[in-house]
Design an enzyme around this catalytic site. Structure first.
Site, short mmCIF file in Angstrom:
data_model
loop_
_atom_site.label_atom_id
_atom_site.label_comp_id
_atom_site.label_asym_id
_atom_site.label_seq_id
_atom_site.Cartn_x
_atom_site.Cartn_y
_atom_site.Cartn_z
N ASN A 45 0.83 -1.31 -0.03
CA ASN A 45 -0.05 0.06 0.07
C ASN A 45 0.73 1.32 0.01
O ASN A 45 0.31 2.43 0.17
CB ASN A 45 -0.76 -0.24 1.21
CG ASN A 45 -2.08 -0.98 1.45
OD1 ASN A 45 -2.36 -1.26 0.07
ND2 ASN A 45 -2.37 -1.64 2.58
N HIS A 131 -14.56 -0.59 5.64
CA HIS A 131 -13.48 -1.34 6.38
C HIS A 131 -13.90 -2.14 7.67
O HIS A 131 -14.76 -1.52 8.42
CB HIS A 131 -12.48 -0.43 6.53
CG HIS A 131 -11.13 -0.87 6.84
ND1 HIS A 131 -10.70 -1.05 8.06
CD2 HIS A 131 -10.18 -1.63 6.15
CE1 HIS A 131 -9.60 -1.56 8.20
NE2 HIS A 131 -9.16 -2.25 6.71
N GLU A 174 -15.96 4.94 3.15
CA GLU A 174 -14.53 5.00 2.56
C GLU A 174 -14.61 5.94 1.38
O GLU A 174 -15.70 5.71 0.61
CB GLU A 174 -13.89 3.74 2.21
CG GLU A 174 -13.56 2.69 3.40
CD GLU A 174 -13.13 1.50 3.20
OE1 GLU A 174 -12.33 1.18 2.33
OE2 GLU A 174 -13.67 0.57 3.69
N SER A 178 -11.08 -0.12 0.17
CA SER A 178 -9.84 -0.80 -0.03
C SER A 178 -9.51 -1.97 -0.68
O SER A 178 -8.53 -2.50 -1.18
CB SER A 178 -9.42 -1.11 1.66
OG SER A 178 -10.45 -2.06 2.20
N ASP A 203 -13.50 7.99 5.32
CA ASP A 203 -12.38 7.46 5.44
C ASP A 203 -11.39 7.28 4.16
O ASP A 203 -11.74 6.60 3.29
CB ASP A 203 -12.35 6.05 6.04
CG ASP A 203 -11.21 5.12 6.29
OD1 ASP A 203 -10.15 5.48 5.39
OD2 ASP A 203 -11.31 4.02 6.83
N HIS A 206 -7.26 5.10 1.54
CA HIS A 206 -6.44 4.92 0.18
C HIS A 206 -6.52 6.10 -0.81
O HIS A 206 -6.13 5.92 -1.93
CB HIS A 206 -7.22 3.63 -0.24
CG HIS A 206 -6.99 2.38 0.67
ND1 HIS A 206 -5.91 1.75 0.45
CD2 HIS A 206 -7.48 1.79 1.45
CE1 HIS A 206 -5.71 0.74 1.40
NE2 HIS A 206 -6.86 0.80 2.18
N LYS A 237 -0.04 4.12 4.39
CA LYS A 237 -0.03 3.85 3.04
C LYS A 237 0.66 4.69 2.03
O LYS A 237 2.09 4.40 2.28
CB LYS A 237 -1.65 3.74 2.62
CG LYS A 237 -2.36 2.70 3.80
CD LYS A 237 -3.81 2.66 3.24
CE LYS A 237 -4.55 1.94 4.56
NZ LYS A 237 -3.82 0.46 5.23
#
Ligand SMILES: Cc1ncc(COP(=O)(O)O)c(C=O)c1O
Length: 389
Positions: A45, A131, A174, A178, A203, A206, A237
């Protein structure tokens, strides 16, 4: 107890869902060594390959002499060394929020937000593929939970109409998912917020460093920079270090400092992690080529796999799901690729829904053209053997 656990492990093995930990050593930004053999790392990541960048490493080393190896206290006691302040200010500015608060991990940040802010009488609306840290966080919250279909704004709206209460409502998503690499309908969610009056928790674990003209994340990419009520992301990440942060209004941050148990009752991050994250953020802010080079690689790998006939679902960035289906088939394909020198994991339930076991490839800036071409060729050959293409 041991007999019971052993029999449950046997069951997990029988389902093709048994996990082991693989010990390894990084060799370069794109390769690693595992049991004496070198592999191309297809599941990192560290999208911008900053964890091995000389400036980031030097920053981590340089603070150890002055600050030591650890903070050895919770942030509420004597762990809040001044390195926190500069990083919290910098990350809040970068992402367009008033104030930031660093937590030891993203898992703990999500637990802190969701178990502390929504409370009794409130309702949380959550994307079905959020997540695990968000799922666990909801389990710890006294708020009611309503799950809406993945990325389905119409389903969210239906549920917002159906489930009303006297308390506050929160929508949690998110930004980029993810395991599927697809993007949340944040524009629709923000538009609905003005009509339904809920609070949005995003969130961006990523999205940070990857999306948006300046790389600040998915909100910037969608023209919504700084617009969530509570924004969370990680330094572990694309930022190549460790730790996580929450960004919001100062009142929200003060409340978390006073009430979030995953902030109050755990040892603060070590100085080296804070200094590395600060250095990585500085690099990303002043040199857009990190992000541009990553996107050149993303485009190359995605094009190669699409041309080979793979269905990449709705993924849009460095996370590329190759959905195989059965747990044991995902493991089989993973083993084929490992045998050819490609390191990646079969992702199975409970991380993803049953029947959607997959290989989750990630593209990083550190790949060379040759490495990417070799990976595309090997994945294509394995995909053909598995009947995926
Ligand atoms: C979407 C998402 N949120 C939160 C986390 C947790 O972050 P951390 O690894 O810092 O605990 C992760 C990663 O593991 C993640 O993918």
């Amino acid at each position: 107890m041991k007999d019971k656990l052993a029999s449950m492990l046997k069951e997990i093995r029988g389902q093709g869902n048994y996990r082991t930990v693989r010990y390894l050593r990084p060799v370069s930004a794109s390769t690693l060594r595992h049991r004496g053999k070198e592999y191309l790392n297809l599941c990192s990541n560290s999208y911008l390959s900053l964890h091995l960048h000389p400036e980031v490493i030097e920053a981590a080393k340089s603070v150890v002499d002055d600050y030591g190896a650890g903070t050895c206290s919770s942030r509420s006691v004597s762990g809040s060394i001044d390195l926190y302040e500069r990083l919290e200010d910098a990350i809040a500015r970068y992402k367009g929020y008033k104030r930031g608060l660093i937590f030891p991990t993203g898992y703990m940040a999500n637990i802190g937000i969701v178990s502390t802010i929504p409370g009794k009488g409130d309702i949380i609306f959550s994307d079905e593929l959020n997540h695990s840290s968000l799922i666990d966080a909801m389990r710890l919250s006294y708020a009611r939970k309503v799950i809406y279909r993945h990325r389905d704004a119409a389903d969210l709206e239906r549920k917002l109409k159906r489930h009303t209460g006297r308390g506050r409502s929160f929508v949690i998503t998110e930004s980029v998912f993810s395991m599927d690499g697809d993007m949340a309908p944040l524009k629709d969610i923000m538009e609905m917020r003005s009509r339904y009056g809920f609070h949005v928790i995003v969130d961006d674990a990523h999205g940070t460093g990857v999306f948006g003209k300046k790389g600040s994340g998915v909100e910037e990419h969608l023209g919504l920079k700084g617009r969530a009520d509570i924004h969370m992301a990680t330094f572990g990440k694309a930022m190549g270090s460790f730790g996580a942060f929450v960004l919001s209004d100062p009142v929200v941050i003060d409340y978390l400092i006073n009430r979030a148990r995953t902030f109050m009752y755990t040892t603060a991050l070590p100085p080296a992690a804070l200094a590395a994250a600060y250095a990585a953020l500085g690099l990303v802010e002043r040199d857009l080529s990190f992000k541009e080079d990553l996107w050149t690689n993303i485009d190359h790998v995605r094009t190669g796999l699409l041309d080979a006939g793979f269905d990449l679902k709705d993924s849009v960035g460095p996370i590329i799901p190759i959905v195989v289906g059965k747990d044991s088939d995902a493991v089989k394909m993973q083993k084929m690729l490992m045998a050819k020198g490609f390191f990646l994991q079969a992702i199975r339930p409970p991380t993803v829904p049953s029947g959607t076991s997959r290989l989750r490839l990630t593209v990083v800036r550190g790949f060379s053209r040759q490495q990417m071409d070799d990976a595309i060729e090997a994945i294509t050959a394995a995909g053909k053997k598995m009947g995926l293409i």
